[in-house]
Design a protein around this motif. Structure first.
Motif, short mmCIF file in Angstrom:
data_model
loop_
_atom_site.label_atom_id
_atom_site.label_comp_id
_atom_site.label_asym_id
_atom_site.label_seq_id
_atom_site.Cartn_x
_atom_site.Cartn_y
_atom_site.Cartn_z
N ARG A 89 25.77 46.92 51.46
CA ARG A 89 26.58 45.90 50.79
C ARG A 89 27.76 46.55 50.05
NH1 ARG A 89 21.56 43.56 50.06
NH2 ARG A 89 21.22 44.62 48.08
N LYS A 90 27.48 47.66 49.37
CA LYS A 90 28.55 48.36 48.65
C LYS A 90 29.61 48.90 49.62
CE LYS A 90 25.81 49.69 44.63
NZ LYS A 90 25.20 50.78 43.87
N ASP A 143 30.34 47.68 52.59
CA ASP A 143 31.09 46.53 53.10
C ASP A 143 32.12 46.07 52.08
OD1 ASP A 143 29.59 46.61 55.41
OD2 ASP A 143 28.26 44.95 54.83
N LEU A 144 31.72 46.00 50.81
CA LEU A 144 32.64 45.60 49.76
C LEU A 144 33.79 46.60 49.64
CD1 LEU A 144 33.42 43.73 47.43
CD2 LEU A 144 31.92 45.10 45.95
N GLN A 145 33.46 47.88 49.71
CA GLN A 145 34.49 48.91 49.63
C GLN A 145 35.46 48.81 50.80
OE1 GLN A 145 34.90 50.97 47.06
NE2 GLN A 145 36.75 51.75 47.99
N ALA A 146 34.96 48.49 51.98
CA ALA A 146 35.83 48.33 53.15
C ALA A 146 36.78 47.14 52.95
CB ALA A 146 34.98 48.13 54.41
N LYS A 147 36.26 46.06 52.37
CA LYS A 147 37.12 44.90 52.09
C LYS A 147 38.19 45.25 51.06
CE LYS A 147 33.67 41.41 53.18
NZ LYS A 147 32.79 40.36 52.65
N VAL A 148 37.80 45.99 50.03
CA VAL A 148 38.76 46.40 48.99
C VAL A 148 39.82 47.31 49.61
CG1 VAL A 148 39.01 47.79 46.89
CG2 VAL A 148 37.16 46.11 47.06
N ALA A 174 40.82 47.42 52.74
CA ALA A 174 41.69 46.62 53.62
C ALA A 174 42.69 45.83 52.78
CB ALA A 174 40.85 45.68 54.48
N SER A 175 42.24 45.27 51.68
CA SER A 175 43.12 44.53 50.78
C SER A 175 44.18 45.46 50.20
CB SER A 175 42.30 43.88 49.67
OG SER A 175 43.14 43.23 48.75
N ARG A 221 45.34 48.20 51.55
CA ARG A 221 46.29 48.52 52.63
C ARG A 221 47.28 47.39 52.83
NH1 ARG A 221 41.75 50.59 55.14
NH2 ARG A 221 41.51 48.70 56.36
N ARG A 222 46.79 46.16 52.82
CA ARG A 222 47.70 45.02 52.97
C ARG A 222 48.70 44.95 51.81
NH1 ARG A 222 42.96 42.58 54.68
NH2 ARG A 222 42.60 41.63 52.64
#
Length: 107
Positions: A66-67, A69-74, A76-77, A79-80
């Motif tokens: 879960r951590k 996955d959350l880190q990957a989302k952060v 990606a955000s 990078r955007r």
């Protein structure tokens, strides 16, 4: 088989000796049984401990997943956001160059 029975009868087995031997064998088997029960109880305890450890590890793995996955989302955000910031910076640079050229022309 009948010859063996006749031989056994003619040999005249001592019933008391036979009972004594049976008692010794029964005692040995009883000891073996207690040892086996002890081994089974230890194996069960070990198994329960390993199952508990397995559940803890699975829980830790789920938490770490879960951590991650959350880190990957952060990431990606971020990078955007960085891409967006670079785009704005490029536009500002272009605008500044145009303004400088315009100011140079006015002089």
């Amino acid at each position: 088989l009948t010859d063996e029975i006749r031989e056994a009868k003619s040999a005249g087995y001592d019933d008391e000796a036979s009972v004594g031997e049976s008692s010794i064998v029964a005692s040995q088997k009883s000891k073996e049984r207690r040892v086996c029960i002890g081994q089974m109880e230890k194996a069960l305890t070990d198994k329960l401990g390993l199952e508990s450890n397995t559940r803890k590890l699975e829980s830790m793995i789920d938490d770490l997943q879960r951590k991650a996955d959350l880190q990957a989302k952060v990431a990606a955000s971020a990078r955007r956001q960085a891409d967006h910031s670079m785009s704005i910076a490029d536009q500002l640079e272009e605008h500044a160059l145009e303004e400088r050229e315009a100011a140079n022309l006015r002089q």
